[in-house]
Design a protein around this motif. Structure first.
Motif, PDB file in Angstrom:
ATOM      1  N   LEU A  90       0.826  -1.213   0.000  1.00 53.85           N
ATOM      2  CA  LEU A  90       0.000   0.000   0.000  1.00 53.85           C
ATOM      3  C   LEU A  90       0.859   1.262   0.000  1.00 53.85           C
ATOM      4  O   LEU A  90       0.561   2.216  -0.726  1.00 53.85           O
ATOM      5  CB  LEU A  90      -0.939  -0.022   1.214  1.00 53.85           C
ATOM      6  N   ILE A  91       1.913   1.283   0.805  1.00 48.61           N
ATOM      7  CA  ILE A  91       2.785   2.466   0.841  1.00 48.61           C
ATOM      8  C   ILE A  91       3.423   2.695  -0.517  1.00 48.61           C
ATOM      9  O   ILE A  91       3.533   3.846  -0.984  1.00 48.61           O
ATOM     10  CB  ILE A  91       3.851   2.294   1.944  1.00 48.61           C
ATOM     11  N   LYS A  92       3.842   1.629  -1.198  1.00 47.29           N
ATOM     12  CA  LYS A  92       4.421   1.766  -2.539  1.00 47.29           C
ATOM     13  C   LYS A  92       3.399   2.321  -3.521  1.00 47.29           C
ATOM     14  O   LYS A  92       3.710   3.189  -4.363  1.00 47.29           O
ATOM     15  CB  LYS A  92       4.923   0.398  -3.006  1.00 47.29           C
ATOM     16  N   ALA A  93       2.140   1.861  -3.434  1.00 50.57           N
ATOM     17  CA  ALA A  93       1.089   2.370  -4.325  1.00 50.57           C
ATOM     18  C   ALA A  93       0.818   3.848  -4.058  1.00 50.57           C
ATOM     19  O   ALA A  93       0.634   4.643  -4.993  1.00 50.57           O
ATOM     20  CB  ALA A  93      -0.186   1.549  -4.151  1.00 50.57           C
ATOM     21  N   LEU A  94       0.788   4.243  -2.784  1.00 52.88           N
ATOM     22  CA  LEU A  94       0.590   5.664  -2.446  1.00 52.88           C
ATOM     23  C   LEU A  94       1.723   6.514  -2.992  1.00 52.88           C
ATOM     24  O   LEU A  94       1.506   7.624  -3.493  1.00 52.88           O
ATOM     25  CB  LEU A  94       0.492   5.820  -0.926  1.00 52.88           C
ATOM     26  N   GLU A  95       2.931   5.990  -2.916  1.00 53.68           N
ATOM     27  CA  GLU A  95       4.096   6.723  -3.429  1.00 53.68           C
ATOM     28  C   GLU A  95       4.044   6.834  -4.952  1.00 53.68           C
ATOM     29  O   GLU A  95       4.336   7.894  -5.520  1.00 53.68           O
ATOM     30  CB  GLU A  95       5.362   6.015  -2.979  1.00 53.68           C
ATOM     31  N   ASP A  96       3.677   5.740  -5.626  1.00 55.25           N
ATOM     32  CA  ASP A  96       3.625   5.755  -7.096  1.00 55.25           C
ATOM     33  C   ASP A  96       2.589   6.738  -7.626  1.00 55.25           C
ATOM     34  O   ASP A  96       2.745   7.288  -8.723  1.00 55.25           O
ATOM     35  CB  ASP A  96       3.306   4.352  -7.620  1.00 55.25           C
ATOM     36  N   SER A  97       1.536   6.968  -6.876  1.00 55.29           N
ATOM     37  CA  SER A  97       0.465   7.837  -7.366  1.00 55.29           C
ATOM     38  C   SER A  97       0.879   9.300  -7.428  1.00 55.29           C
ATOM     39  O   SER A  97       0.276  10.088  -8.158  1.00 55.29           O
ATOM     40  CB  SER A  97      -0.771   7.688  -6.477  1.00 55.29           C
ATOM     41  N   ARG A  98       1.875   9.698  -6.608  1.00 63.72           N
ATOM     42  CA  ARG A  98       2.342  11.100  -6.497  1.00 63.72           C
ATOM     43  C   ARG A  98       1.308  12.016  -5.863  1.00 63.72           C
ATOM     44  O   ARG A  98       1.499  13.215  -5.789  1.00 63.72           O
ATOM     45  CB  ARG A  98       2.754  11.674  -7.864  1.00 63.72           C
ATOM     46  N   TRP A  99       0.195  11.447  -5.389  1.00 69.25           N
ATOM     47  CA  TRP A  99      -0.830  12.242  -4.727  1.00 69.25           C
ATOM     48  C   TRP A  99      -0.619  12.296  -3.212  1.00 69.25           C
ATOM     49  O   TRP A  99      -1.300  13.052  -2.522  1.00 69.25           O
ATOM     50  CB  TRP A  99      -2.212  11.666  -5.027  1.00 69.25           C
ATOM     51  N   PHE A 100       0.290  11.461  -2.699  1.00 69.21           N
ATOM     52  CA  PHE A 100       0.449  11.353  -1.256  1.00 69.21           C
ATOM     53  C   PHE A 100       1.930  11.401  -0.881  1.00 69.21           C
ATOM     54  O   PHE A 100       2.796  10.987  -1.660  1.00 69.21           O
ATOM     55  CB  PHE A 100      -0.166  10.049  -0.739  1.00 69.21           C
ATOM     56  N   THR A 101       2.175  11.872   0.326  1.00 65.69           N
ATOM     57  CA  THR A 101       3.493  11.783   0.947  1.00 65.69           C
ATOM     58  C   THR A 101       3.360  10.825   2.127  1.00 65.69           C
ATOM     59  O   THR A 101       2.904  11.223   3.212  1.00 65.69           O
ATOM     60  CB  THR A 101       3.978  13.158   1.422  1.00 65.69           C
ATOM     61  N   PRO A 102       3.690   9.542   1.927  1.00 69.49           N
ATOM     62  CA  PRO A 102       3.543   8.587   3.039  1.00 69.49           C
ATOM     63  C   PRO A 102       4.613   8.842   4.109  1.00 69.49           C
ATOM     64  O   PRO A 102       5.759   9.186   3.798  1.00 69.49           O
ATOM     65  CB  PRO A 102       3.748   7.226   2.369  1.00 69.49           C
ATOM     66  N   ILE A 103       4.241   8.680   5.366  1.00 66.33           N
ATOM     67  CA  ILE A 103       5.180   8.797   6.464  1.00 66.33           C
ATOM     68  C   ILE A 103       5.207   7.483   7.228  1.00 66.33           C
ATOM     69  O   ILE A 103       4.238   6.725   7.217  1.00 66.33           O
ATOM     70  CB  ILE A 103       4.819   9.971   7.402  1.00 66.33           C
ATOM     71  N   GLU A 104       6.354   7.209   7.865  1.00 67.22           N
ATOM     72  CA  GLU A 104       6.540   5.936   8.538  1.00 67.22           C
ATOM     73  C   GLU A 104       5.706   5.851   9.804  1.00 67.22           C
ATOM     74  O   GLU A 104       5.832   6.679  10.714  1.00 67.22           O
ATOM     75  CB  GLU A 104       8.020   5.743   8.888  1.00 67.22           C
ATOM     76  N   ARG A 105       4.843   4.849   9.852  1.00 66.88           N
ATOM     77  CA  ARG A 105       4.039   4.605  11.033  1.00 66.88           C
ATOM     78  C   ARG A 105       3.979   3.127  11.408  1.00 66.88           C
ATOM     79  O   ARG A 105       3.667   2.796  12.542  1.00 66.88           O
ATOM     80  CB  ARG A 105       2.609   5.129  10.823  1.00 66.88           C
ATOM     81  N   GLU A 106       4.295   2.236  10.483  1.00 69.99           N
ATOM     82  CA  GLU A 106       4.207   0.811  10.780  1.00 69.99           C
ATOM     83  C   GLU A 106       5.222   0.429  11.862  1.00 69.99           C
ATOM     84  O   GLU A 106       4.912  -0.320  12.793  1.00 69.99           O
ATOM     85  CB  GLU A 106       4.436  -0.028   9.522  1.00 69.99           C
ATOM     86  N   ASN A 107       6.452   0.938  11.757  1.00 71.79           N
ATOM     87  CA  ASN A 107       7.493   0.675  12.738  1.00 71.79           C
ATOM     88  C   ASN A 107       7.893   1.982  13.409  1.00 71.79           C
ATOM     89  O   ASN A 107       9.056   2.388  13.401  1.00 71.79           O
ATOM     90  CB  ASN A 107       8.699   0.011  12.075  1.00 71.79           C
ATOM     91  N   LEU A 108       6.909   2.649  13.973  1.00 78.78           N
ATOM     92  CA  LEU A 108       7.143   3.957  14.587  1.00 78.78           C
ATOM     93  C   LEU A 108       8.099   3.858  15.775  1.00 78.78           C
ATOM     94  O   LEU A 108       8.917   4.765  15.999  1.00 78.78           O
ATOM     95  CB  LEU A 108       5.806   4.559  15.028  1.00 78.78           C
ATOM     96  N   ASP A 109       8.046   2.763  16.552  1.00 81.36           N
ATOM     97  CA  ASP A 109       8.947   2.604  17.696  1.00 81.36           C
ATOM     98  C   ASP A 109      10.400   2.617  17.259  1.00 81.36           C
ATOM     99  O   ASP A 109      11.265   3.228  17.923  1.00 81.36           O
ATOM    100  CB  ASP A 109       8.632   1.303  18.441  1.00 81.36           C
TER     101      ASP A 109
END
Length: 504
Positions: A90-109
């Motif tokens: 999902l993060i890769k798809a969000l990045e490919d779309s160029r509509w979103f800036t994904p931020i790291e939350r899965e391994n936030l610790d």
């Protein structure tokens, strides 16, 4: 026997050649690592128009919620049926779309721990050197959370195959369809409101083709040979394509509700929304087996047909004679309609009888597959039979079966056959036994559908004609406006000239 071998050889050849690209490109050596495969949804996502500003989004988890294990012939294994890397895809798809800036939350610790290490190291370095260290930049926070998961993985949704075997030689082809379903939603982090939810499913196909030969070619000489291949669509690619399609849907539905906006203004936004709505309409009327459930038959239908009759009466030597029919049908629903017909026909017993009749029928007709081009139909109802130029009339009943194929959204061709019971024993001028006279009627005909239906409205020709009419109407209105403007401008100049003459 040679006559049978040739067609069998052709069947085997077709089974091997059809859809067997995998068979002729078998890996014979170690394959090098390669960049990951793309799908049609990947290209669509990458070619979307850019946004005015990318939205900062966070994804905590996008995981398998099915809990299913991979099925085998002997049961199931402890391997999961679908990929457990949904968040990464999902993060890769969000990045490919160029509509979103994904931020790291899965391994936030991990991220917070690393920032703590950096701060501690900088603080120790500042004490040792007496220098001032700049603090770390603040973490980005998400305006939107992307949530959801893989909610279903259905196996053996559709299975089938075909095969043939003759004297030890044969082949077969089998296929199977599975289905994966995902849900995706956008959540406003300030209010917790779920702004949009989308739902996407993807079919996964598996295919197996094999051929074998088992033959004694000579005394104590046995020939055995077999070949084949199996091709399974990778489940990870199916999940990837479904996620990418869901991201595309989320972008466009987000434009509709004002979550984000594309560059290019209303023109670009409206085109994206219009195309998406058209695709969504098709998807909503398509069932799980990829059949488009269009209402293909209009409310009103005119029909005509021609064929023959065959007597079943008290006389011997029955023979075929002609029949003509015409009628009008009104569909109460896609499945059920009322059909009124008028028929002209003759009944013949060779050397004994050849008599003309007219009948009217009122049937209740049931269309078995109203959303398909090809459909069986059954009908039954009462009627009236006329003889001697309408001077004699008798009640009758009929029931029949037919098949219809739509060659266009307005025209269908059909074949039919029905069994008619006349409540009189005098059709053949012979009263014998306790059974009334009967006859068979059969033929072929044409159905002409009057008015609109969904198939018409979605056909390319209908859409082109509708757009042409709309352009013609707009052009006519524009010409009228231009003519009005010219007249007003001419009158204005005339009044100006009159005022100027009066002033002189």
């Amino acid at each position: 026997m040679n006559y049978f071998k040739r067609p069998l050889g052709l069947i085997l050849l077709l089974l091997i050649v059809t859809s067997c690209g995998s068979y002729f490109s078998q890996p014979l050596d170690i394959q090098n690592a390669r960049i990951g495969e793309t799908t049609d949804a990947t290209y669509t996502l990458r070619n979307l128009p850019p946004p005015t500003a990318p939205a900062v989004v966070g994804v905590y988890r996008f995981e398998d919620q099915t809990g299913q294990f991979k099925q085998t012939e002997n049961g199931s294994t402890f391997s999961n049926a679908v990929t457990q890397g949904g968040t990464t895809i999902l993060i890769k798809a969000l990045e490919d779309s160029r509509w979103f800036t994904p931020i790291e939350r899965e391994n936030l610790d991990n991220l917070l721990n690393e920032r703590q290490i950096i701060n501690t190291t900088r603080k120790d370095y500042a004490l040792q050197t007496g220098t001032q260290q700049q603090p770390l930049p603040a973490l980005l926070y998400a305006g939107v959370l992307i949530e959801g998961g893989i909610v279903s993985y259905d196996t053996n949704v559709l299975t089938g195959g075909v095969g043939a075997r003759y004297f030890g030689a044969g082949g077969s082809s089998k296929y199977r369809q599975d289905r994966v379903t995902i849900y995706l939603r956008a959540v406003n982090t300030q209010t917790g409101k779920i702004a949009k939810t989308v739902y996407v499913s993807k079919s996964i196909y598996s295919q197996a083709v094999d051929a074998s030969l088992f033959r004694y070619v000579n005394f104590r000489r046995l020939l055995e040979a077999e070949t084949g291949f199996t091709r399974n669509e990778p489940g990870q690619l199916a999940v990837k394509e479904a996620i990418e399609k869901a991201v595309e849907a989320l972008i466009i539905e987000g434009i509709e509700v004002g979550l984000w906006y594309p560059e290019g203004g209303d023109t670009v936004a409206q085109k994206l929304i219009t195309d998406y709505r058209s695709e969504k309409e098709v998807a909503e009327r398509t069932d799980v087996y990829q059949r488009e459930l269009l209402d293909r038959r209009s409310k009103w239908r005119f029909e005509a047909g021609a064929g023959g009759t065959y007597a079943n009466n008290d006389l011997g030597n029955p023979y075929y004679e002609y029949s003509l029919t015409a009628g009008l049908k009104y569909n109460l629903s896609p499945f059920l309609g009322i059909n009124a017909q008028g028929n002209g026909y003759r009944i013949k017993n060779t050397g004994l009888l050849n008599r003309q009749f007219v009948s009217t029928d009122l049937n209740l007709e049931f269309t078995v597959l109203p959303y398909e081009k090809f459909s069986p139909f059954i009908y039954a109802g009462p009627g009236i039979n006329f003889a001697n130029s309408f001077k004699i009339s008798d009640f009758k009943a009929q029931a029949g079966l037919g098949f219809e194929y739509l060659i266009s959204p307005s025209i269908g061709i059909k074949v039919y056959g029905d069994y008619n019971v006349v409540f009189s024993d005098q059709m053949d001028y012979e009263v014998a036994g306790v059974r009334d006279d009967q006859y068979y009627k059969f033929g072929a005909g044409i159905n002409i559908y009057l008015g609109n239906n969904q198939a018409k409205e979605n056909s390319p020709n209908y859409i082109q004609r509708r757009e042409a009419r709309e352009l013609k109407r707009l052009s006519k209105r524009q010409n009228e406006n231009d003519s009005t403007g010219i007249i007003v401008d001419s009158l204005s100049r005339k009044r100006t000239n009159q005022n100027s003459n009066q002033g002189q």
